[in-house]
Design an enzyme around this catalytic site. Structure first.
Site, short mmCIF file in Angstrom:
data_model
loop_
_atom_site.label_atom_id
_atom_site.label_comp_id
_atom_site.label_asym_id
_atom_site.label_seq_id
_atom_site.Cartn_x
_atom_site.Cartn_y
_atom_site.Cartn_z
N HIS A 1 0.79 -1.13 -0.09
CA HIS A 1 -0.04 -0.19 -0.03
C HIS A 1 0.86 1.15 -0.07
CE1 HIS A 1 -3.27 -2.80 0.55
NE2 HIS A 1 -3.20 -2.96 1.89
N ARG B 1 -10.76 0.72 -15.27
CA ARG B 1 -11.10 -0.58 -14.52
C ARG B 1 -12.49 -0.52 -13.98
NH1 ARG B 1 -5.99 1.65 -13.07
NH2 ARG B 1 -4.29 0.02 -13.74
N ARG C 1 -12.86 -2.06 -19.49
CA ARG C 1 -12.83 -3.50 -18.88
C ARG C 1 -14.22 -3.88 -18.14
NH1 ARG C 1 -7.48 -4.95 -16.00
NH2 ARG C 1 -8.79 -4.20 -14.08
N GLU D 1 -3.59 -11.94 -21.32
CA GLU D 1 -2.91 -11.90 -20.02
C GLU D 1 -2.47 -13.33 -19.37
OE1 GLU D 1 -5.15 -9.63 -16.93
OE2 GLU D 1 -7.05 -10.18 -18.13
N ASN E 1 0.84 -7.30 -16.33
CA ASN E 1 1.32 -7.43 -14.91
C ASN E 1 0.80 -9.07 -14.73
OD1 ASN E 1 1.71 -4.90 -14.74
ND2 ASN E 1 0.00 -4.38 -13.56
N ASP E 2 -0.39 -9.50 -15.11
CA ASP E 2 -0.82 -10.80 -14.81
C ASP E 2 -0.10 -11.69 -15.97
OD1 ASP E 2 -2.56 -11.27 -12.80
OD2 ASP E 2 -4.18 -10.23 -13.77
N ARG F 1 2.25 -12.04 -8.20
CA ARG F 1 2.44 -10.65 -8.35
C ARG F 1 2.02 -9.90 -6.92
NH1 ARG F 1 -2.45 -8.33 -11.76
NH2 ARG F 1 -1.76 -6.25 -10.93
N CYS G 1 -1.58 -2.40 -21.80
CA CYS G 1 -2.09 -1.57 -20.72
C CYS G 1 -1.46 -1.91 -19.14
CB CYS G 1 -3.71 -1.65 -20.46
SG CYS G 1 -4.17 -3.49 -20.20
#
Length: 554
Positions: A192, A299, A335, A434, A457-458, A468, A505
Site C-alpha cells: 500500500h 477498471r 474493461r 494476460e 502484470n498478470d 504478483r 495496458c
C-alpha cells in the site's frame, strides 16, 4: 560512505538528512491493559466505540485519499474501514475479553496477533496479504483506545523519512512540504505504501532491511527511487553521479513538457497512441491535465468495490456515459468486471480457494453470473451512444469464452433494439492477453476480437509462476524476462496478421526502456497512469520503429 540496495518502488531523486521515524504507539501499547479488567462488558463497549470511531476516521481518510491520490487509493481506506467493523475480528476481541478478563487494549493486541497469524498461515496469497491490513487497522483501534494520534508526521526540516514501514494513513497524511523521499526496511512494489507513493509522486525505496536503522538518523544521504539505491554520507564520486542524474532528469522533464499537445508519432512516422489507465470518472481530471489522448483502460471493478456490491444498470450507465462524453470522441476502453484473486467482492460469495489467482476471476465470474454481466453490458452499450467506447474482456483463456461473451452481447443489443434505446452496434469488443493460453491461441482469438490489449502484470505472473502480490519474490519477478517480451511479440504478430490493433495496458507500457521495442513489435497504443503520459510521449517522439510492419487500423 554506506551503500544500501533495496527495491525502487517510486521513481525520483532526493538528497537530504535521514529522519528515522519512531512511532509513539510503542510506549503507549507496551503492557497495555495488562491488569485484569473489573467489568468485561464495559471493556467490550469501549472496544465497540473505538472500532466505530476508527471506521469513521478511515472513511474520512478515504475522502482525503480520493482528492489527493485518486479512486484506487480511496478504496484502500474504505476497505480498511470495513475491516474495522469486521464481525470475525470483533469476535476474536470479545472472546479475549471474556476468557481472559482483560482490557480492551489487551484484547485487541491478542486478537490482532491471532487473527493476523491465521491469515498469514493460509494457503492463499490474498489472505496472506490481508494479515498486514489486520495489523494496520488493529493499530488504529488501539490508537483510539489509548489516545495516540497516528499520521500527520511533521518534519521540522526537509528530510528523507525512514521507518520499518509506513501504514497507508501515515503515508497519506505525511507533511509533503518537507518530505524528500521514503525509505522502508520491509514492503514490496505492491504494498500500500508503494502504491500511494507512486500515486503522489514521492520517491520511495522499500526492502532495505535491517541495514536501514535508527543509527542512520540525521545522516546525509542521496537516493534514487528508480534504481533502489541509497548512499549514506556519499563521497565525492557519489555526489557527482547524483548531480548528473538530477541534470538528466531535468532534461527529460523539459522534453516531456515540450511533448504536451504534440502527436504520438515516432521519428519514422509511426503512430503509437498514448492513452491512460483510470479507475473512476473522477480520474478524468488527471487524464486531461496530463494531455492523455484517450482512456486505454477503465477498471470498471472499482465501481463495484466502491458500492460494496453490484451497482445498478443506471449507476453504471451514468459513470460510463460521463467518461465517454468527457473524452469527446477519443477512445475509451472499458474493461468488464474483473474481480477475484486480489480483488474480492462479497456479493458473489466466491469460494475460498488455495490459489485465487488461478480460480474464479475475470471473465469466469462474469460467465458464472450472466445476470450481473448482462446488466453491465446493457450499461456499456447504452453509454456507447455518447462517445467512442470499446469493451474489453479480461482473463480470456479460450475461444469459447469469447464466443459466449459475444452471444450475450448480441442478446443485450437485441433487447436494447426492442426497447428503442440508443446504442452503437459497431462497439468494438476486445480481448485481454494476460494468460499464456491466450498468447498461444492469439491467432484464433484475433479472428473473434476487434482488438487486443496486453495485461503485462498478470501475463508476467503466469509466465514466470511468480505471485504478483508476494514481496518475497521480487528478485524472481523479472518483467524484462525474454518469455514476457516474446509473448508480447507473439500477440502483436497475431494481431497484425488479423488486421486488428493491439495495445499494452500493464505496467510495462510505462517502461521507457521498452518503448522502442514495443514500437518495433507493432504495438499500436500504450496505456499508462496519467502522470506517465508526457514522459512516454516524449520517448515515443524520440524513438524509431524502423523495420516494423505497417500499423493495424484504429
Amino acid at each position: 560512505m554506506i551503500c544500501l540496495q533495496g527495491k525502487g518502488v517510486s521513481e525520483g531523486l532526493a538528497q537530504g538528512p535521514i529522519c528515522f521515524y519512531r512511532r509513539a504507539e510503542a510506549a503507549a501499547f507496551a503492557g497495555a491493559g495488562s491488569a485484569a479488567a473489573a467489568d468485561p462488558a464495559a471493556e467490550a463497549r469501549r472496544f465497540a466505540r473505538a472500532a466505530a470511531k476508527t471506521a469513521e476516521h478511515l472513511n474520512a481518510l478515504a475522502e482525503t485519499a480520493r482528492a489527493a491520490a485518486g479512486e484506487e487509493a480511496a478504496l484502500l481506506f474504505e476497505a480498511h474501514a470495513l475491516l474495522a467493523k469486521d464481525e470475525d475480528f470483533a469476535d476474536f476481541v470479545n472472546a479475549a475479553i471474556e476468557s481472559e478478563h482483560c482490557s480492551a487494549e489487551r484484547a485487541v493486541l491478542l486478537a490482532r496477533e491471532r487473527f493476523a497469524a491465521l491469515l498469514a498461515a493460509a494457503d492463499d496469497a490474498y489472505l496472506q496479504q490481508r494479515a498486514d491490513d489486520v495489523r494496520n487497522v488493529a493499530r488504529q483501534i488501539l490508537n483510539s483506545l489509548t489516545g495516540v494520534s497516528e499520521g500527520g508526521i511533521v518534519l521540522r526540516k526537509p528530510a528523507i523519512l525512514a521507518a520499518d514501514d509506513f501504514t497507508p494513513s501515515e503515508t497519506l497524511l505525511l507533511d509533503k512540504t518537507r518530505l524528500l523521499g521514503l525509505l522502508t526496511q520491509s514492503g514490496s512494489a505492491s504494498s500500500h505504501t508503494a502504491i500511494l507513493a507512486r500515486t503522489m509522486g514521492i520517491p520511495a525505496i522499500c526492502g532495505l532491511g535491517e541495514a536501514l536503522g535508527p543509527a542512520l538518523d540525521g545522516r546525509m544521504a542521496v537516493m534514487d527511487g528508480a534504481a533502489g539505491t541509497v548512499a549514506v554520507e556519499p563521497d565525492a564520486a557519489a555526489l557527482t553521479a547524483f548531480a548528473a542524474a538530477c541534470a538528466q532528469r531535468q532534461t527529460l522533464h523539459a522534453q516531456a513538457e515540450a511533448a504536451r499537445g504534440q502527436p504520438d508519432v515516432t521519428l519514422d512516422g509511426r503512430v503509437l497512441h498514448v492513452y491512460c489507465n483510470i479507475g473512476a470518472p473522477e480520474d478524468l481530471a488527471a487524464v486531461q491535465a496530463n494531455d492523455g489522448q484517450g482512456v486505454g483502460l477503465f477498471r470498471s471493478e472499482f465501481l463495484y468495490l466502491a458500492a460494496g456490491g453490484c451497482p445498478t444498470e443506471e449507476q453504471q450507465f451514468q459513470a460510463y456515459r460521463a467518461i465517454a462524453a468527457a473524452m469527446e470522441g477519443r477512445r475509451v476502453v472499458i474493461r468488464t468486471l474483473d474481480v477475484g484473486s486480489d480483488k474480492q467482492l462479497s456479493h458473489f460469495d466466491l469460494p475460498r480457494e488455495e490459489n485465487p489467482a488461478l480460480g474464479m476471476r475475470g471473465v469466469r465470474v462474469c460467465l458464472a453470473h450472466p445476470e450481473v454481466f448482462c446488466t453491465q453490458l446493457r450499461a456499456l452499450y447504452r453509454a456507447s451512444a455518447y462517445g467512442n467506447v470499446a469493451i474489453l474482456l479480461p482473463m480470456i483463456a479460450s475461444v469459447w469464452e469469447v464466443r459466449e461473451c459475444k452471444r450475450l452481447c448480441q442478446s443485450v443489443m437485441a433487447q436494447l433494439e426492442r426497447e428503442g434505446a440508443l446504442y452503437r452496434a459497431d462497439t468494438a469488443l476486445g480481448v485481454m492477453i494476460e494468460t499464456p493460453a491466450a498468447v498461444l491461441i492469439a491467432a484464433e482469438l484475433a479472428r473473434e476480437a476487434d482488438f487486443f490489449s496486453v495485461g503485462t502484470n498478470d501475463l508476467t505472473q503466469y509466465l514466470l509462476a511468480c505471485d504478483r502480490q508476494s514481496g518475497h519474490l521480487e528478485k524472481f519477478r523479472d518483467t524484462h524476462h525474454p518469455a514476457v517480451l516474446r509473448a508480447v511479440k507473439l500477440a502483436a504478430d497475431a494481431a497484425r496478421a488479423a488486421g486488428i490493433p493491439i495495445s499494452i495496458c500493464g505496467d510495462l507500457a510505462a517502461d521507457l526502456s521498452l518503448t522502442q521495442a514495443f514500437a518495433a513489435m507493432g504495438i499500436d497504443a500504450l496505456s499508462v497512469p496519467p502522470a506517465a503520459v508526457l514522459p512516454l510521449r516524449a520517448a515515443v517522439r524520440r524513438t524509431s520503429a524502423k523495420g516494423c510492419a505497417p500499423q493495424a487500423p484504429q
